[in-house]
Write an enzyme that holds these catalytic residues in place. Structure first.
Site, short mmCIF file in Angstrom:
data_model
loop_
_atom_site.label_atom_id
_atom_site.label_comp_id
_atom_site.label_asym_id
_atom_site.label_seq_id
_atom_site.Cartn_x
_atom_site.Cartn_y
_atom_site.Cartn_z
N MET A 83 0.85 -1.19 0.00
CA MET A 83 0.00 0.00 0.00
C MET A 83 0.89 1.25 0.00
SD MET A 83 -3.39 -0.93 2.13
CE MET A 83 -2.72 -0.67 3.76
N GLY A 84 2.12 1.12 -0.49
CA GLY A 84 3.04 2.25 -0.49
C GLY A 84 3.60 2.48 0.91
N HIS A 111 9.08 0.95 3.24
CA HIS A 111 10.18 0.95 4.21
C HIS A 111 11.04 -0.29 3.94
CE1 HIS A 111 7.87 -2.12 6.29
NE2 HIS A 111 6.85 -1.30 6.33
N HIS A 124 9.47 -3.66 3.24
CA HIS A 124 8.96 -3.90 1.88
C HIS A 124 10.11 -4.26 0.94
CE1 HIS A 124 5.66 -0.99 3.20
NE2 HIS A 124 4.99 -2.05 2.83
N GLN A 159 -10.15 -2.35 3.03
CA GLN A 159 -9.59 -3.07 4.18
C GLN A 159 -9.45 -2.17 5.41
OE1 GLN A 159 -5.82 -4.01 1.92
NE2 GLN A 159 -4.93 -3.80 3.96
O1 PAF Z 1 -0.03 -5.81 3.60
C1 PAF Z 1 -0.46 -4.86 2.90
O2 PAF Z 1 0.23 -3.87 2.67
C2 PAF Z 1 -1.86 -4.95 2.34
O3 PAF Z 1 -2.72 -5.57 3.22
C3 PAF Z 1 -1.91 -5.61 0.95
C4 PAF Z 1 -1.48 -7.07 1.02
C5 PAF Z 1 -1.02 -4.86 -0.02
C6 PAF Z 1 -3.34 -5.59 0.42
O4 PAF Z 1 -3.81 -4.30 0.28
#
Ligand code: PAF
Length: 291
Positions: free
Chosen positions: A41-42, A45, A48, A72
């Site tokens: 979701m950007g 860090h 990721h 979500q």
């Molecule tokens: O873990 C996340 O950042 C989010 O839940 C995901 C898997 C990208 C789904 O929006």
């Protein structure tokens, strides 16, 4: 000769709709390349970036997606406050070796009239499930869309969101989605705090206390090894300790089976300790294996 995608500059690495995404994926497939996906979701860090490294170790090409998925987030959650800095995110993902960044618009994920919700029972029943109603439906639905749009061989998710990882494993199993789901270890700050985009919400004082969540979970793990039939009492003491330390509220501290997430009263191997607690405006989660 390098392919067109390899010659691209950083901004050109971004695709914003499914047609352009599919064109890149088709070209790679034609060249016999395997493809890994890192959904995000950007607010990128180091955690990721470790997922990108993991994906690269499995595949020739890596796509990272950036989409702040509204479905979500609960009504009183941080959707509006969620940090957005696409240019910085794309640069960091590119430097880590991402070949293509998929930044779909809302209409690519939830076009007008979209009315499908994927709801997974069982693994969503405990831990974050009751505290974030609808959250895992939103995650399962968006991840299904991203997998079907990118058609990767492998998709990588962090173990920090361990329950999410199990939800996604169940999703691809139940719906026969042809992709390998890889879980990647939690990346921590030097003081033990699990890296998270939401750590940015912490004030200096809150940041200093936040690693206590990890310390308390580690002490729970040690305690249940010593007293395997005392999980409930150990977790209850841990919840009180977190409140005394300065956490505003504690959603849970629990010892669960690492595959089913069933709550364990008696520890008998293959378990993890899970915790979720609020520090200021940040809801922090963490988990560790009991070993
Ligand atoms: O873990 C996340 O950042 C989010 O839940 C995901 C898997 C990208 C789904 O929006």
């Amino acid at each position: 000769m390098p392919s067109t995608v390899e010659l691209m500059s950083v901004p050109d690495k971004i695709v914003r709709n499914v047609n352009d995404l599919r064109a890149a994926v088709t070209a790679w497939r034609r060249d016999g390349k395997t493809i890994g996906l890192v959904p995000t979701m950007g607010a990128i860090h180091v955690g990721h970036l470790s997922l990108v490294t993991e994906a690269k170790s499995h595949c020739d090409k890596v796509i990272a997606s950036i989409f702040v998925n509204p479905t979500q987030f609960g009504e009183n959650e941080d959707f509006d406050a969620y940090p957005v800095d696409e240019a910085r995110d794309v640069e960091e993902l590119s430097e880590a070796g991402t070949d293509l960044v998929f930044c779909p618009g809302r209409e690519d994920i939830y076009p007008e009239g979209f009315s499908t919700v994927i709801s997974i029972s069982g693994v969503t029943a405990g831990l974050c499930g009751p505290f974030r109603p609808g959250h895992f439906d939103g995650v399962a639905t968006v991840v299904a869309k991203l997998l079907l749009q990118c058609l990767p061989d492998v998709a990588v998710f962090g173990e920090k969101d361990y329950q999410q990882l199990l939800v996604i494993r169940k999703l691809v199993k139940d719906l026969n989605i042809s992709v390998d789901i890889v879980g990647a270890p939690i990346i921590r700050e030097d003081d033990g705090l699990a890296m998270s985009s939401r750590n940015r919400y912490l004030s200096k004082e809150e940041r200093a206390l936040a690693p206590e969540l990890n310390r308390v979970l580690r002490s729970v793990a040690n305690a249940v090894i010593e007293k395997p039939d005392d999980c409930e009492r150990i977790c209850s003491l841990a919840r009180s300790e977190l409140l005394e330390i300065g956490f505003a509220s504690v959603d849970y501290v629990a010892v669960c089976d690492m595959n089913s997430l069933e709550l364990l009263k008696i520890y008998s191997g293959s378990a993890r300790v899970f915790g979720a607690a609020r520090m200021g405006t940040a809801r922090l989660i963490d988990n560790i294996p009991v070993t």
